[in-house]
Scaffold this active site. Sequence first.
Site, mmCIF file in Angstrom:
data_model
loop_
_atom_site.group_PDB
_atom_site.id
_atom_site.type_symbol
_atom_site.label_atom_id
_atom_site.label_comp_id
_atom_site.label_asym_id
_atom_site.label_seq_id
_atom_site.Cartn_x
_atom_site.Cartn_y
_atom_site.Cartn_z
ATOM 1 N N TYR A 1 0.843 -1.204 0.000
ATOM 2 C CA TYR A 1 0.000 0.000 0.000
ATOM 3 C C TYR A 1 0.879 1.254 0.000
ATOM 4 C CZ TYR A 1 -3.911 3.062 1.320
ATOM 5 O OH TYR A 1 -4.873 4.057 1.348
ATOM 6 N N LYS B 1 1.159 4.162 -2.816
ATOM 7 C CA LYS B 1 0.746 5.546 -2.532
ATOM 8 C C LYS B 1 1.911 6.526 -2.643
ATOM 9 C CE LYS B 1 -3.667 4.807 -1.908
ATOM 10 N NZ LYS B 1 -4.672 5.380 -2.811
HETATM 11 N N1 LIG Z 1 -10.257 5.118 4.254
HETATM 12 C C1 LIG Z 1 -9.064 5.616 4.594
HETATM 13 O O1 LIG Z 1 -8.690 5.654 5.778
HETATM 14 C C2 LIG Z 1 -8.144 6.140 3.518
HETATM 15 C C3 LIG Z 1 -7.022 6.872 3.938
HETATM 16 C C4 LIG Z 1 -6.156 7.370 2.973
HETATM 17 C C5 LIG Z 1 -6.385 7.121 1.641
HETATM 18 N N2 LIG Z 1 -7.478 6.410 1.264
HETATM 19 C C6 LIG Z 1 -7.665 6.189 -0.171
HETATM 20 O O2 LIG Z 1 -8.905 6.748 -0.558
HETATM 21 C C7 LIG Z 1 -9.419 6.023 -1.679
HETATM 22 C C8 LIG Z 1 -10.862 5.615 -1.389
HETATM 23 O O3 LIG Z 1 -10.867 4.820 -0.227
HETATM 24 P P1 LIG Z 1 -12.192 4.460 0.585
HETATM 25 O O4 LIG Z 1 -11.803 4.415 2.019
HETATM 26 O O5 LIG Z 1 -13.327 5.301 0.147
HETATM 27 O O6 LIG Z 1 -12.382 2.945 0.101
HETATM 28 P P2 LIG Z 1 -13.719 2.056 -0.138
HETATM 29 O O7 LIG Z 1 -13.226 0.639 -0.114
HETATM 30 O O8 LIG Z 1 -14.811 2.448 0.774
HETATM 31 O O9 LIG Z 1 -14.140 2.467 -1.627
HETATM 32 C C9 LIG Z 1 -13.296 2.146 -2.709
HETATM 33 C C10 LIG Z 1 -14.123 2.047 -3.965
HETATM 34 O O10 LIG Z 1 -13.223 1.714 -5.045
HETATM 35 C C11 LIG Z 1 -13.831 0.696 -5.823
HETATM 36 N N3 LIG Z 1 -12.791 -0.076 -6.506
HETATM 37 C C12 LIG Z 1 -11.956 -1.013 -5.974
HETATM 38 N N4 LIG Z 1 -11.193 -1.542 -6.922
HETATM 39 C C13 LIG Z 1 -11.520 -0.927 -8.090
HETATM 40 C C14 LIG Z 1 -11.074 -1.060 -9.423
HETATM 41 N N5 LIG Z 1 -10.149 -1.963 -9.778
HETATM 42 N N6 LIG Z 1 -11.616 -0.244 -10.366
HETATM 43 C C15 LIG Z 1 -12.587 0.639 -10.031
HETATM 44 N N7 LIG Z 1 -13.074 0.789 -8.790
HETATM 45 C C16 LIG Z 1 -12.539 0.015 -7.824
HETATM 46 C C17 LIG Z 1 -14.639 -0.141 -4.828
HETATM 47 O O11 LIG Z 1 -15.641 -0.906 -5.482
HETATM 48 C C18 LIG Z 1 -15.192 0.946 -3.915
HETATM 49 O O12 LIG Z 1 -16.436 1.446 -4.391
HETATM 50 C C19 LIG Z 1 -8.478 4.852 -1.893
HETATM 51 O O13 LIG Z 1 -7.546 5.180 -2.900
HETATM 52 C C20 LIG Z 1 -7.772 4.732 -0.554
HETATM 53 O O14 LIG Z 1 -6.501 4.129 -0.673
HETATM 54 C C21 LIG Z 1 -8.376 5.921 2.175
#
Ligand SMILES: NC(=O)c1ccc[n+]([C@@H]2O[C@H](COP(=O)([O-])OP(=O)(O)OC[C@H]3O[C@@H](n4cnc5c(N)ncnc54)[C@H](O)[C@@H]3O)[C@@H](O)[C@H]2O)c1
Length: 266
Positions: free
Chosen positions: A160, A164
């Site tokens: 991860y 990132k």
């Molecule tokens: N939640 C956190 O704490 C956090 C922190 C920092 C960064 N992020 C980043 O934010 C972004 C969103 O995270 P989130 O927490 O909303 O996650 P989530 O799992 O709630 O949502 C992710 C979405 O991406 C979709 N997805 C997964 N693989 C895919 C693919 N191959 N093609 C298209 N869509 C795809 C899933 O179906 C889902 O709807 C991610 O990049 C994550 O790494 C999240």
Amino acid sequence: MIAGTMRLKGKKALVTGAARGIGHAIAGAFVSEGAEVAICDIDGLAAALAADEIRRECRGNAYGFQMDVGDRGSVFACVEECVARLGKIDILVNNAGISRVVPFLEMPESLWDDTLRVNLKGVYLCCQAVLPSMVAAGGGTIINISSQSGKRGNSQYAAYCASKFGVIGLTQSLAQEFAESGITVNAICPGVVFTELWRSPDMLDAYARKRGLAPEEVAAYFESKIPLRRLCTVEDVARVAVFLASDDSAYMTGQSLNVSGGLEMS
Ligand SMILES: NC(=O)c1ccc[n+]([C@@H]2O[C@H](COP(=O)([O-])OP(=O)(O)OC[C@H]3O[C@@H](n4cnc5c(N)ncnc54)[C@H](O)[C@@H]3O)[C@@H](O)[C@H]2O)c1
């Protein structure tokens, strides 16, 4: 839901991974600000339902599309469909991402490959599909969702973190390369947001194990470490995405903005 002041009126946006979580909040905030949004997700049905909900609640236009960001054919075909529906794409948000907490020596190669495929190659493919039309239009905005894990290494997050950090490098390279075409490219680095990504047993239980906590103690553990003493919300991230998508950030490119309550300060 964020009340809009129409800062994105007339703009057309594509948000990946927008069926739920952070991407869903960004798509809703964009619609509230007057943009028309393509909600692209690997789960096409969830994308369609999310678009229905956003159309209703944010009173604007949103459309659902199926797209696997890690698959070139899927990305290019979907971008073509989105342009056919929206007319153009002014704003691309690369948000789709996956995450697991796994001790490095136990990490299967398939997990490494999947993580890099979705989180990093996905950004490369979506940018390659969308940038030609932005260059032809003489401008555009790309927002990549990185993470605090794109700024600082973290044990049991090797794939991860690698993905990132890669997103931030890609953001800076594209910002340099496309500045003369009037295109800005920035990243957002959210802190801990308790979306489904975090609440899944793969993440929460594994993280609790790593820290010697019970799963229900993880949120309080983070709150105690965050200077602003609360977890990040999807709205916290969406507000910054609106800023980066709007003319208010016209003089910013190549930046990676922390939205983490002070957890990371550089
Ligand atoms: N939640 C956190 O704490 C956090 C922190 C920092 C960064 N992020 C980043 O934010 C972004 C969103 O995270 P989130 O927490 O909303 O996650 P989530 O799992 O709630 O949502 C992710 C979405 O991406 C979709 N997805 C997964 N693989 C895919 C693919 N191959 N093609 C298209 N869509 C795809 C899933 O179906 C889902 O709807 C991610 O990049 C994550 O790494 C999240």
